[in-house]
Scaffold this active site. Sequence first.
Site, short mmCIF file in Angstrom:
data_model
loop_
_atom_site.label_atom_id
_atom_site.label_comp_id
_atom_site.label_asym_id
_atom_site.label_seq_id
_atom_site.Cartn_x
_atom_site.Cartn_y
_atom_site.Cartn_z
N GLU A 1 23.10 -25.68 -81.27
CA GLU A 1 24.43 -25.18 -80.92
C GLU A 1 24.58 -23.72 -81.31
O GLU A 1 24.22 -23.30 -82.42
CB GLU A 1 25.47 -26.03 -81.66
CG GLU A 1 26.91 -25.59 -81.51
CD GLU A 1 27.87 -26.44 -82.34
OE1 GLU A 1 29.09 -26.34 -82.12
OE2 GLU A 1 27.39 -27.23 -83.18
N LYS B 1 31.83 -27.52 -74.85
CA LYS B 1 32.05 -28.54 -75.88
C LYS B 1 33.46 -29.12 -75.77
O LYS B 1 34.44 -28.39 -75.73
CB LYS B 1 31.84 -27.90 -77.26
CG LYS B 1 31.90 -28.84 -78.44
CD LYS B 1 31.55 -28.06 -79.71
CE LYS B 1 31.54 -28.94 -80.95
NZ LYS B 1 31.16 -28.17 -82.17
N CYS C 1 27.21 -31.27 -80.60
CA CYS C 1 27.58 -31.59 -81.98
C CYS C 1 28.75 -32.58 -82.11
O CYS C 1 28.57 -33.78 -82.01
CB CYS C 1 27.86 -30.31 -82.76
SG CYS C 1 27.59 -30.51 -84.55
#
Length: 540
Positions: free
Chosen positions: A44, A111, A147
């Site tokens: 990330e 994300k 994540c």
Amino acid sequence: MSTLRIYSAQINPRVGDFAGNCQQLLAAVEAAREAGADLLLTPELVLSGYPPEDLLLRPALQQRVQEQLAVLAAQVTDMTLVVGYPVVRDGQLYNAAGVLQEGRWTHEYHKQCLPNDQVFDEKRYFTPGEESLVIKVQGIQLGIMICEDLWHPQPAERAQAAGAEALLVLNASPWHQDKHWQRVELASKRCQPLKLPLVYCNLVGGQDELLFDGASFAVDAQGELQVAAPALKQAGMLVELQQETQGVSLQAGEQANWPDPLAYLYQALVLGLGDYVNKSGFKGVVLGMSGGIDSALSAAIAVDALGKDRVQGVMLPYHYTSSMSLEDAEEEARLLDIDYQVYPIAPMVDSFMTGLEQTFAGTQRDTTEENLQARCRGTLLMALSNKLGLMVLSTGNKSEVAVGYCTLYGDMVGGYNAIKDVYKTLVFQLADWRNQQGRVIPQRVIDRPPSAELAPDQKDEDSLPPYSVLDKLLEGYIEQDKSAADLLAEGFSEEDVRRVIGLVDRNEYKRYQAAPGTRVTYRGFGKDRRYPLVNHWPVF
């Protein structure tokens, strides 16, 4: 039957070094080519480093990101890249994963779940994404996630609904004790109901207080661990997916042996200190060696992180420094083979006391005189730092920092503190563990009762509860947010509860001015625990 070979690269970026991080990515591309990979998966925000914090607000951000994305596109045309970076789209900033195929950036995922607790404040910067992304490589449909998306069921479910046959997860997941196994358990929990294999690629390295441990892995559709990368170092992990009649299977591969808990913790402290010093550009470190266990462990960590030639030990004795302490500090310096100097501070302390004699007339001796000793030591260490270009390494443990058993502008002086988040009881365990790998700490340092040696026959437990009691109280109050009533119910005495909580609350101002240090517990002081300096929250 098609086969897809994925190379996951644990990269240690430098925050803000877009060009340097891009070169690390290109080196990972070469490693992936040598491994015969079809796809390179990266962590990330690897292009910017994590966490970039308010660098994300700089006007030049977008230009620097686009420049390096262009470099990657020009040099990588023979495999698929999945790369993490921050990006502005339609005036909104996203935590993104871009897909490079045949030299073109073809897809971009944003994300969806933004963490905003503990050390994370992503909602301060990013807009959450709303769309899933599934890409096809070698005939296999891959769902992309980042994540925190893994910590919630919806992103994975949406990816499967969009056609994903396997999941790829880019991560910058900070480590604390046992966190690596928690991630595996979470991935297993997420994969089992969906019957999808998952490849998890994590960042590695230290960034300010945060420590990223790598420990990337892959689990199959049943949630079983099949591949594991090494912990706490840059590495690559090769994962093979196969398209079969019953769906996509993840093949068993190499599983690195992750260290046991004490070894993991010690190596994390070494990595955190080493990266802070090296990424900051310091030539090395200088630290006060008192003959006590905290400075002994700190010196060992420093040597393991930087090498003996970059560590200077300094003994700063006063009238109350015992011959035992002098002998033990010298012995450890010899065992570590570091440069070691002795600078008596009595002339400095006496000069201050002479200058203050009239003002102090008629008063009783108290901690003022003790603190003056510590502050003379701090001043001398900072002078050495300025002159020699060495960063001062502070050596206070979490137990002391928590209750304020430390001197502001004295032993708290320093640019970094390797053991800031390590409780005293664990300091002893780590010292024992390090000696088992090769003796570097005199046994007497580990066995003797801890003392600040700022007064005759002083012992830490004259001012504090036994560390076995203190550390359990601190863990409950600081990391688990237990109330005084909760702690009383667990059997702690009211005297100890009142005293310890009062000390923790009153000394927030000291911690606010303390050096940063590697976070290794569930809740460390610093980014992780933000209390007002002035408050009147009652103990009961």
